[in-house]
Design a protein around this motif. Structure first.
Motif, PDB file in Angstrom:
ATOM      1  N   ARG A 142       0.827  -1.206   0.000  1.00 53.85           N
ATOM      2  CA  ARG A 142       0.000   0.000   0.000  1.00 53.85           C
ATOM      3  C   ARG A 142       0.862   1.256   0.000  1.00 53.85           C
ATOM      4  NH1 ARG A 142      -3.475  -3.122   3.383  1.00 53.85           N
ATOM      5  NH2 ARG A 142      -2.523  -2.263   5.277  1.00 53.85           N
ATOM      6  N   VAL A 143       1.960   1.231   0.771  1.00 60.74           N
ATOM      7  CA  VAL A 143       2.854   2.392   0.795  1.00 60.74           C
ATOM      8  C   VAL A 143       3.480   2.616  -0.573  1.00 60.74           C
ATOM      9  CG1 VAL A 143       5.004   3.306   1.755  1.00 60.74           C
ATOM     10  CG2 VAL A 143       3.342   2.210   3.264  1.00 60.74           C
ATOM     11  N   LEU A 144       3.980   1.539  -1.177  1.00 63.25           N
ATOM     12  CA  LEU A 144       4.658   1.676  -2.471  1.00 63.25           C
ATOM     13  C   LEU A 144       3.706   2.099  -3.580  1.00 63.25           C
ATOM     14  CD1 LEU A 144       7.058  -1.420  -2.324  1.00 63.25           C
ATOM     15  CD2 LEU A 144       7.559   0.966  -1.790  1.00 63.25           C
ATOM     16  N   ASN A 145       2.412   1.765  -3.406  1.00 66.14           N
ATOM     17  CA  ASN A 145       1.418   2.164  -4.410  1.00 66.14           C
ATOM     18  C   ASN A 145       0.685   3.445  -4.019  1.00 66.14           C
ATOM     19  OD1 ASN A 145       1.332  -0.054  -6.525  1.00 66.14           O
ATOM     20  ND2 ASN A 145       1.206  -1.257  -4.650  1.00 66.14           N
ATOM     21  N   ASP A 146       1.188   4.094  -2.945  1.00 68.89           N
ATOM     22  CA  ASP A 146       0.695   5.404  -2.523  1.00 68.89           C
ATOM     23  C   ASP A 146      -0.781   5.394  -2.158  1.00 68.89           C
ATOM     24  OD1 ASP A 146       1.260   8.005  -1.836  1.00 68.89           O
ATOM     25  OD2 ASP A 146       0.742   8.822  -3.813  1.00 68.89           O
ATOM     26  N   THR A 169       3.882   4.882   9.828  1.00 64.55           N
ATOM     27  CA  THR A 169       4.171   3.620   9.131  1.00 64.55           C
ATOM     28  C   THR A 169       4.695   3.895   7.732  1.00 64.55           C
ATOM     29  OG1 THR A 169       2.430   2.510  10.387  1.00 64.55           O
ATOM     30  CG2 THR A 169       3.185   1.432   8.371  1.00 64.55           C
ATOM     31  N   ARG A 170       4.091   4.885   7.068  1.00 66.31           N
ATOM     32  CA  ARG A 170       4.559   5.236   5.718  1.00 66.31           C
ATOM     33  C   ARG A 170       6.029   5.674   5.764  1.00 66.31           C
ATOM     34  NH1 ARG A 170       1.754   6.455   1.260  1.00 66.31           N
ATOM     35  NH2 ARG A 170      -0.188   6.575   2.463  1.00 66.31           N
ATOM     36  N   ASP A 171       6.374   6.527   6.739  1.00 64.47           N
ATOM     37  CA  ASP A 171       7.760   6.982   6.867  1.00 64.47           C
ATOM     38  C   ASP A 171       8.687   5.816   7.157  1.00 64.47           C
ATOM     39  OD1 ASP A 171       6.964   9.552   6.415  1.00 64.47           O
ATOM     40  OD2 ASP A 171       6.945  10.136   8.532  1.00 64.47           O
ATOM     41  N   LEU A 172       8.252   4.912   8.016  1.00 61.71           N
ATOM     42  CA  LEU A 172       9.060   3.748   8.369  1.00 61.71           C
ATOM     43  C   LEU A 172       9.399   2.920   7.132  1.00 61.71           C
ATOM     44  CD1 LEU A 172      10.168   2.051  10.845  1.00 61.71           C
ATOM     45  CD2 LEU A 172       8.024   0.782  10.714  1.00 61.71           C
ATOM     46  N   VAL A 173       8.399   2.666   6.318  1.00 58.63           N
ATOM     47  CA  VAL A 173       8.608   1.849   5.118  1.00 58.63           C
ATOM     48  C   VAL A 173       9.468   2.586   4.102  1.00 58.63           C
ATOM     49  CG1 VAL A 173       7.444   0.800   3.136  1.00 58.63           C
ATOM     50  CG2 VAL A 173       6.504   0.510   5.439  1.00 58.63           C
ATOM     51  N   LEU A 174       9.192   3.860   3.893  1.00 57.15           N
ATOM     52  CA  LEU A 174       9.955   4.610   2.891  1.00 57.15           C
ATOM     53  C   LEU A 174      11.422   4.729   3.269  1.00 57.15           C
ATOM     54  CD1 LEU A 174       7.420   7.426   1.926  1.00 57.15           C
ATOM     55  CD2 LEU A 174       8.037   5.374   0.626  1.00 57.15           C
ATOM     56  N   SER A 204      16.705   4.685  19.829  1.00 56.97           N
ATOM     57  CA  SER A 204      16.699   3.245  19.567  1.00 56.97           C
ATOM     58  C   SER A 204      15.331   2.742  19.112  1.00 56.97           C
ATOM     59  CB  SER A 204      17.141   2.473  20.816  1.00 56.97           C
ATOM     60  OG  SER A 204      16.141   2.519  21.824  1.00 56.97           O
ATOM     61  N   ARG A 205      14.288   3.509  19.395  1.00 50.13           N
ATOM     62  CA  ARG A 205      12.944   3.110  18.979  1.00 50.13           C
ATOM     63  C   ARG A 205      12.673   3.417  17.516  1.00 50.13           C
ATOM     64  NH1 ARG A 205      10.470   5.565  24.477  1.00 50.13           N
ATOM     65  NH2 ARG A 205      10.733   3.725  25.806  1.00 50.13           N
ATOM     66  N   THR A 206      13.557   4.166  16.894  1.00 52.87           N
ATOM     67  CA  THR A 206      13.476   4.368  15.452  1.00 52.87           C
ATOM     68  C   THR A 206      14.156   3.173  14.786  1.00 52.87           C
ATOM     69  OG1 THR A 206      15.588   5.540  15.187  1.00 52.87           O
ATOM     70  CG2 THR A 206      13.681   6.837  15.886  1.00 52.87           C
ATOM     71  N   ASP A 207      14.192   3.176  13.486  1.00 54.77           N
ATOM     72  CA  ASP A 207      14.813   2.054  12.784  1.00 54.77           C
ATOM     73  C   ASP A 207      16.237   2.363  12.344  1.00 54.77           C
ATOM     74  OD1 ASP A 207      13.990   3.963  11.021  1.00 54.77           O
ATOM     75  OD2 ASP A 207      13.366   2.569   9.453  1.00 54.77           O
ATOM     76  N   LEU A 208      16.884   3.356  13.016  1.00 54.09           N
ATOM     77  CA  LEU A 208      18.257   3.720  12.656  1.00 54.09           C
ATOM     78  C   LEU A 208      19.238   2.978  13.562  1.00 54.09           C
ATOM     79  CD1 LEU A 208      19.993   5.773  10.887  1.00 54.09           C
ATOM     80  CD2 LEU A 208      20.168   7.078  13.015  1.00 54.09           C
ATOM     81  N   PRO A 209      20.094   2.117  13.010  1.00 52.28           N
ATOM     82  CA  PRO A 209      21.094   1.433  13.846  1.00 52.28           C
ATOM     83  C   PRO A 209      22.158   2.417  14.324  1.00 52.28           C
ATOM     84  CG  PRO A 209      20.812   0.352  11.699  1.00 52.28           C
ATOM     85  CD  PRO A 209      20.164   1.685  11.615  1.00 52.28           C
ATOM     86  N   PHE A 210      22.617   2.257  15.578  1.00 54.07           N
ATOM     87  CA  PHE A 210      23.700   3.102  16.075  1.00 54.07           C
ATOM     88  C   PHE A 210      24.458   2.396  17.185  1.00 54.07           C
ATOM     89  CE2 PHE A 210      20.199   4.136  18.887  1.00 54.07           C
ATOM     90  CZ  PHE A 210      20.778   4.350  20.133  1.00 54.07           C
ATOM     91  N   VAL A 211      25.696   2.871  17.408  1.00 57.06           N
ATOM     92  CA  VAL A 211      26.563   2.360  18.460  1.00 57.06           C
ATOM     93  C   VAL A 211      27.101   3.555  19.234  1.00 57.06           C
ATOM     94  CG1 VAL A 211      28.695   1.085  18.976  1.00 57.06           C
ATOM     95  CG2 VAL A 211      27.205   0.313  17.120  1.00 57.06           C
TER      96      VAL A 211
END
Length: 329
Positions: free
Chosen positions: A25-29, A37-42, A130-137
């Protein structure tokens, strides 16, 4: 190396934790998708595109002047990232302490991951990131890192324990401590190691023998002067970095005290400066370059879809005995 495998809707769903239908659904707008959720997928799609083209970028934040301490860590990170074919986006200098970098970091275009060196933000801000989907150390954390966040540091407790034991074995009991700012994880661990060594020797730490200051040579000079002018002058000074120890050496020289005949002085870190003093400085070697390399190794495991085997890594320190410490007068 670039990932030439074609990324599928199923891959994006697995990475983001949403359903295949939602990704479609996100990819087909389609309109019936929550904005978050849209931001997460994009963002996941963008990271996949960058992985495929081999242009992943790692944001490295070091909100301090790149001296021989932080410079060594950043240089080793840069070299390790280059080996892995990753680009480095560096945010350094004290002005970086006054920017809300962590809040905007997940939305930075083209940034695939981050390495945060001694972040000034508290643990709650790291948890939020950490609750975002960006990995970090995190390298050299200022406060105890939350259990699920990858971090690399040195064994500060063990290093200070070995250093104070060395002085105790030389006969010192009245040992002054020139420490860094209070409530820093490294400083707290070093102070605990120092006190543990005293306790093992049956010695009580004296409150008037402790100073908490900013970690500069000028501040070290002022703190050491106070300790050396005290009626109960210590016979040795433990400084929690080598620049503080340089200031202490100057304060001793101004008072006609010979090092180490009248006063022993020790540092921490083993930066180049410790070998340029007169006398050369007894200190504790931190594996600064290895800390940077291990941070990149941890980050690569996360980027490759694996959970690091150990989230909190402490690298061994080494006592380096030189000319600035000797038997108690």
């Amino acid at each position: 190396m670039p990932d030439s495998r074609r990324v599928t809707v199923r891959d994006i769903a697995a990475e983001t934790g949403v359903s295949i239908a939602t990704v479609s659904r996100v990819l087909n707008d389609h309109a019936n998708v929550a904005p978050r959720t849209r931001d997460l997928v994009l963002r996941a799609v963008e990271r996949s595109r960058l992985r495929a083209t081999g242009t992943r970028t790692v944001y490295v934040r070091c909100p301090y002047v790149l001296t021989d301490y932080f410079g060594l860590i950043v240089s080793s990170i840069a070299e390790a990232l280059k080996v892995h074919g990753l680009r480095l986006l560096l945010d350094a200098g004290e002005s970086a302490q006054h920017t809300d970098a962590l809040a905007t970091l997940p939305d930075e275009p083209g940034v695939s991951a981050a390495i945060l060196i001694l972040p000034p933000e508290d643990g709650d801000r790291l948890v939020a990131l950490s609750r975002t989907d960006l990995p970090f150390v995190v390298v050299d954390p200022r406060t105890p890192p939350p259990p699920h966040i990858a971090a690399v540091s040195a064994a500060h407790f063990a290093g200070a324990l070995a250093l104070t034991r060395h002085l105790v074995e030389l006969g010192h009991r009245a040992i002054g401590v020139v420490a860094g700012p209070e409530e820093w994880l490294a400083g707290d661990a070093r102070l605990a190691g120092h006190r543990a060594a005293l306790s093992q020797a049956g010695v009580l730490p004296m409150p008037h023998h402790l100073r908490h200051i900013e970690p500069t040579a000028a501040a070290g000079h002022r703190a050491a002067a106070e300790l050396l002018d005290h009626p109960q002058r210590p016979t040795a000074l433990v400084c929690f970095n080598d620049k503080l120890a340089v200031g202490a050496l100057r304060a001793a020289r101004e008072r006609g005290l010979r090092v180490p005949e009248d006063l022993s002085v020790a540092g921490f870190d083993d930066i180049d400066l410790s070998r340029a003093t007169t006398p050369t400085l007894t200190t504790v070697r931190q594996p600064l370059e290895e800390m940077g390399r291990i941070a990149v190794t941890q980050l690569m495991r996360v980027l490759d879809g694996h959970r690091p085997e150990a989230l909190h890594i402490e690298l061994a320190t080494t006592l380096v005995v030189r000319e600035s410490t000797g038997p108690v007068p």
